[in-house]
Design a protein around this motif. Sequence first.
Motif, PDB file in Angstrom:
ATOM      1  N   VAL A  59       0.833  -1.195   0.000  1.00 12.24           N
ATOM      2  CA  VAL A  59       0.000   0.000   0.000  1.00 12.24           C
ATOM      3  C   VAL A  59       0.877   1.257   0.000  1.00 12.24           C
ATOM      4  O   VAL A  59       1.949   1.286   0.589  1.00 12.24           O
ATOM      5  N   VAL A  60       0.402   2.285  -0.717  1.00 11.85           N
ATOM      6  CA  VAL A  60       1.061   3.591  -0.733  1.00 11.85           C
ATOM      7  C   VAL A  60       0.027   4.611  -0.269  1.00 11.85           C
ATOM      8  O   VAL A  60      -1.042   4.729  -0.860  1.00 11.85           O
ATOM      9  N   LEU A  61       0.339   5.316   0.818  1.00 10.34           N
ATOM     10  CA  LEU A  61      -0.562   6.342   1.330  1.00 10.34           C
ATOM     11  C   LEU A  61      -0.382   7.618   0.516  1.00 10.34           C
ATOM     12  O   LEU A  61       0.720   8.139   0.417  1.00 10.34           O
ATOM     13  N   GLU A  62      -1.463   8.106  -0.086  1.00 10.28           N
ATOM     14  CA  GLU A  62      -1.412   9.302  -0.921  1.00 10.28           C
ATOM     15  C   GLU A  62      -1.768  10.549  -0.108  1.00 10.28           C
ATOM     16  O   GLU A  62      -1.005  11.500  -0.057  1.00 10.28           O
ATOM     17  N   LYS A  63      -2.946  10.542   0.505  1.00  4.65           N
ATOM     18  CA  LYS A  63      -3.431  11.676   1.301  1.00  4.65           C
ATOM     19  C   LYS A  63      -4.150  11.130   2.518  1.00  4.65           C
ATOM     20  O   LYS A  63      -4.639  10.006   2.505  1.00  4.65           O
ATOM     21  N   TYR A  72      -9.769   8.400  10.583  1.00  3.55           N
ATOM     22  CA  TYR A  72      -8.948   8.798   9.444  1.00  3.55           C
ATOM     23  C   TYR A  72      -9.573   8.346   8.140  1.00  3.55           C
ATOM     24  O   TYR A  72     -10.048   7.217   8.026  1.00  3.55           O
ATOM     25  N   LYS A  73      -9.588   9.236   7.190  1.00  4.85           N
ATOM     26  CA  LYS A  73      -9.992   8.944   5.813  1.00  4.85           C
ATOM     27  C   LYS A  73      -8.699   9.001   5.016  1.00  4.85           C
ATOM     28  O   LYS A  73      -8.042  10.051   4.958  1.00  4.85           O
ATOM     29  N   ILE A  74      -8.300   7.868   4.447  1.00  3.23           N
ATOM     30  CA  ILE A  74      -6.986   7.784   3.808  1.00  3.23           C
ATOM     31  C   ILE A  74      -7.140   7.360   2.358  1.00  3.23           C
ATOM     32  O   ILE A  74      -7.789   6.355   2.061  1.00  3.23           O
ATOM     33  N   GLU A  75      -6.539   8.132   1.468  1.00  2.00           N
ATOM     34  CA  GLU A  75      -6.500   7.774   0.046  1.00  2.00           C
ATOM     35  C   GLU A  75      -5.249   6.932  -0.154  1.00  2.00           C
ATOM     36  O   GLU A  75      -4.138   7.381   0.127  1.00  2.00           O
ATOM     37  N   VAL A  76      -5.443   5.707  -0.616  1.00  2.00           N
ATOM     38  CA  VAL A  76      -4.323   4.786  -0.800  1.00  2.00           C
ATOM     39  C   VAL A  76      -4.282   4.295  -2.238  1.00  2.00           C
ATOM     40  O   VAL A  76      -5.280   4.339  -2.955  1.00  2.00           O
ATOM     41  N   THR A  77      -3.109   3.809  -2.628  1.00  2.00           N
ATOM     42  CA  THR A  77      -2.939   3.170  -3.929  1.00  2.00           C
ATOM     43  C   THR A  77      -2.396   1.779  -3.675  1.00  2.00           C
ATOM     44  O   THR A  77      -1.379   1.613  -3.002  1.00  2.00           O
ATOM     45  N   LYS A  82      -6.427   3.332  -6.977  1.00  2.00           N
ATOM     46  CA  LYS A  82      -6.660   4.229  -5.849  1.00  2.00           C
ATOM     47  C   LYS A  82      -7.985   3.894  -5.183  1.00  2.00           C
ATOM     48  O   LYS A  82      -8.952   3.540  -5.852  1.00  2.00           O
ATOM     49  N   SER A  83      -8.010   4.013  -3.863  1.00  2.00           N
ATOM     50  CA  SER A  83      -9.250   3.825  -3.118  1.00  2.00           C
ATOM     51  C   SER A  83      -9.168   4.601  -1.812  1.00  2.00           C
ATOM     52  O   SER A  83      -8.118   5.103  -1.437  1.00  2.00           O
TER      53      SER A  83
END
Length: 96
Positions: A59-63, A72-77, A82-83
């Motif tokens: 996983v890569v944390l974007e925002k 926490y609301k986390i945008e991941v790739t 992306k999700s």
Amino acid sequence: MKKLILSAAIVLGSLSMHAETAVITNEIVKTVNDQDGYKEVDGVPAAVKKSLDEAYPGVVLEKAWVNDKKEYKIEVTVRGEKSIVYTDATGKILQK
């Protein structure tokens, strides 16, 4: 001699035309979307990062955003897709 002076004037005149100063302005605007109660943050707690790493390998944390309840609301790739994932401060993944 006139030709030499005239040639020098033409060369120097043509060089001065290209010696203008370029003004470049960069405006960086950071917006925060607070419509759903979440505010953007720069990082997440280590427990959240560890939980996401275990649940989604690679996983890569974007925002990341956080609300008043420390959710926490986390945008991941993950594998190029992306999700959005919701977690609490302890890293428990929430269903929303």
